[in-house]
Design an enzyme around this catalytic site. Structure first.
Site, PDB file in Angstrom:
ATOM      1  N   LYS A   1       2.004   9.561  -5.299  1.00 60.55           N
ATOM      2  CA  LYS A   1       0.577   9.259  -5.133  1.00 60.55           C
ATOM      3  C   LYS A   1      -0.301  10.433  -5.567  1.00 60.55           C
ATOM      4  O   LYS A   1       0.016  11.589  -5.290  1.00 60.55           O
ATOM      5  CB  LYS A   1       0.310   8.918  -3.667  1.00 60.55           C
ATOM      6  CG  LYS A   1      -1.123   8.544  -3.362  1.00 60.55           C
ATOM      7  CD  LYS A   1      -1.287   8.038  -1.929  1.00 60.55           C
ATOM      8  CE  LYS A   1      -2.741   7.660  -1.661  1.00 60.55           C
ATOM      9  NZ  LYS A   1      -2.948   7.112  -0.297  1.00 60.55           N
TER      10      LYS A   1
ATOM     11  N   ASP B   1       0.835  -1.201   0.000  1.00 64.59           N
ATOM     12  CA  ASP B   1       0.000   0.000   0.000  1.00 64.59           C
ATOM     13  C   ASP B   1       0.876   1.259   0.000  1.00 64.59           C
ATOM     14  O   ASP B   1       1.691   1.441   0.906  1.00 64.59           O
ATOM     15  CB  ASP B   1      -0.871  -0.045   1.260  1.00 64.59           C
ATOM     16  CG  ASP B   1      -2.046   0.896   1.176  1.00 64.59           C
ATOM     17  OD1 ASP B   1      -2.094   1.708   0.240  1.00 64.59           O
ATOM     18  OD2 ASP B   1      -2.920   0.815   2.050  1.00 64.59           O
TER      19      ASP B   1
END
Ligand SMILES: *[C@@H]1O[C@H](CO)[C@@H](O)[C@H](O)[C@H]1NC(C)=O
Ligand SMILES: *[C@@H]1O[C@H](CO)[C@@H](O)[C@H](O)[C@H]1NC(C)=O
Ligand SMILES: *[C@@H]1O[C@H](CO)[C@@H](O)[C@H](O)[C@H]1NC(C)=O
Ligand SMILES: *[C@@H]1O[C@H](CO)[C@@H](O)[C@H](O)[C@H]1NC(C)=O
Length: 501
Positions: A304, A31
């Protein structure tokens, strides 16, 4: 003569179906882990001995992409082999009280394998919806068993999370005002709040048990292990806290790596390692806004939330002793390709829907060529008016729109933070990712008929793709209802504080 040949063929077929038991699959999904975060991808202070061992004995990808720079959409694509726009997992991510989730008529990898008698389990972070009475949990999507947190572990007030050992300070408050983070077993809340400090051990034990039980029964299995590491807030339980050279992020990564070591040991001990494909990758790039506690995209641009390569190009390792030769591949591949590849290797039927993935068996077993010619980049909030933000064709990537993201704040590169507002590029910015993987130097198309021809090809691929894209109804836009958030004590008040068992 003909009958002898037929007989021979029959014997061959019988032999093949009897002796070769279908392979097992272990799919590990990290993640917010960046391209530059693993030891085997060049990070100088990460400790990832087990992932490094997989890389040394398996196939390491340099050009592997997820489909979204944020979590839920990326997971939807991994499990369905389809861009998130088809299944409606956009914009952004799902929340504890989200009304929507991954539509139940989408076919997941687990559902592809079930008809062949596979045992299936998911352990870890789901984040594809919870819904009324757990409508969207993994057990409704082909997984026999599930143990885990159904969304991100910062989606709840931070609870005794990073306080062990005592010199590691809590970092931020996470989402105060929502229910504390639950641990689900199948559709039942087992703990609320979850005990974060023993969570990894709980996962490791569950996974070990699942592999051991399936191996004993000689039942082929599929284990999906989406880890909450290395998402914010980065922490580790007692086994790894304070043990890496890299602070909290390093500890979280070490804890994940240790579990991967446990899984490999279990596969060895149960005698199935040579018949198991272990695949590792991550959901999206690093959350740079967490600064030294966030991940690292290595030499890739931004992280991200952005459609630069730092947001979507990921570490990926395929490990299968005896079947996959050690090496490095520069072929382009994607999380989208995992479903068709697993289906091929297991001999399963593909779902009868529009798939965006390609079988990458040839890359894995022969270090061969990719069937994939292009990769599409949608932003966190895709829509039909803007369409694709970027497209990679071969070694070239064209950006039609660029935009920074809050998740990629704090970097010196001014294109990354949220202050870098949406910019349209016509003609698109084109980069040669082999010569310039950091997307620093857009090619000058002036006086270059070859690049003009390339641009025409890129536009054609884009147009063809977009003509094939039917946006599914947005599941995230259905909104949230606090009453749907998991509560172990549903009748209690005042919520959400009373959801504590
Ligand atoms: C699932 O159902 C919805 C609503 O009926 C439909 O629009 C969608 O196309 C279906 N998806 C698949 C993969 O069949
Ligand atoms: C969940 O299920 C219970 C029992 O079947 C039912 O009473 C309740 O209304 C359901 N909740 C929702 C939000 O659908
Ligand atoms: C927090 O964790 C520590 C270490 O495991 C434990 O001693 C303490 O009781 C916990 N505190 C709470 C409020 O759970
Ligand atoms: C896997 O294959 C290797 C190489 O052939 C062999 O040495 C090893 O014992 C095998 N492991 C298992 C658990 O069968």
């Amino acid at each position: 003569m003909e009958s002898v040949r037929l007989l021979f063929l029959n014997i061959l077929i019988v032999f093949c179906t009897c002796s070769a038991s279908p392979p097992n699959f272990v799919l590990i999904f990290a993640d917010d882990l960046g391209f530059g975060d693993l030891g085997c991808y060049g990070h100088p202070s990460s400790l990832t001995p087990n992932l490094d061992r997989m890389a040394a004995g398996g196939l390491l990808f340099t050009d592997f992409y997820c489909t979204s720079p944020v979590c839920s959409p990326s997971r939807a694509s991994l499990l369905t082999g389809r861009y998130q726009t088809r299944s409606g997992i956009y914009p952004g991510v799902l929340y504890p009280g989200s009304i929507g989730g991954l539509p139940l008529n989408e076919t997941t990898i687990a559902e592809v394998l079930k008809p062949l008698g596979y045992a299936t389990a998911a352990v870890g972070k789901w984040h594809l919806g919870f819904g009324a009475n757990g409508t969207f949990l993994p057990t409704k999507q082909g997984f026999d068993k599930y143990l885990g947190i159904p969304y991100s572990h910062d989606m709840g007030p931070c609870h005794n999370l990073t306080c062990f050992p005592p010199d590691v300070k809590c970092f931020g408050l996470c989402d105060v005002g929502t229910v504390t983070v639950p641990l689900m077993y199948n559709e039942i809340i087992k703990q609320q709040p979850v005990n974060f400090l023993s969570l990894e051990r709980t996962y490791s034990d569950f996974a070990t048990n699942f592999i051991t039980t399936s191996a004993k029964k000689k039942q082929p299995f599929f284990l999906y292990y989406p880890s909450h590491h290395t998402h914010y807030p980065q922490y580790a339980g007692p086994g790894a806290a304070g043990r890496s050279l890299r602070g909290s992020f390093g500890d979280a990564l070490l804890e994940l790596d240790t579990t991967i070591g446990d899984l490999l040991t279990t596969l060895e001990k149960t005698g199935v390692i040579n018949n198991t494909l272990v695949f590792f990758t991550s959901d999206n790039g690093p959350e740079l806004m967490r600064m030294s506690r966030g991940g690292n995209a290595g030499l890739l641009k931004c992280g991200k939330g952005t459609t630069y390569d730092g947001g979507m190009r990921e570490p990926a390792i395929a490990f299968w002793p005896g079947t996959i030769r050690p090496g490095v591949t520069h072929e382009m591949a994607s999380t989208l390709d995992i479903l068709p590849t697993i289906a091929r290797l297991a001999g399963a039927k593909l779902p009868q829907v529009m798939l965006d993935g390609f079988d990458m068996t040839e890359i894995l077993v022969n270090h061969g060529k990719s069937i994939r010619e292009a990769m599409m980049f949608y932003p966190t909030d895709p829509n039909e008016i803007y369409g694709l933000f970027a497209l990679r064709l071969g070694k070239y990537k064209a950006h039609f729109y660029t935009r920074g993201a809050s998740h990629s704040g704090t970097t010196p590169d001014q294109d990354c933070p949220v202050f870098a507002v949406l910019k349209a590029h016509d003609p698109p910015l084109i980069f040669d990712l082999e010569a310039d993987p950091s997307e620093h130097y857009p090619l000058n198309l002036q006086g270059r008929p070859d690049l003009q021809a390339l641009l025409e090809r890129i536009k054609n691929v884009k147009q063809r793709f977009e003509a094939s894209m039917v946006f599914g109804e947005s599941q995230v836009s259905k909104g949230t209802d606090p009453n749907l958030a998991p509560c172990c004590n549903p009748q209690c008040s005042p919520k959400p504080r009373c959801c504590h068992c």
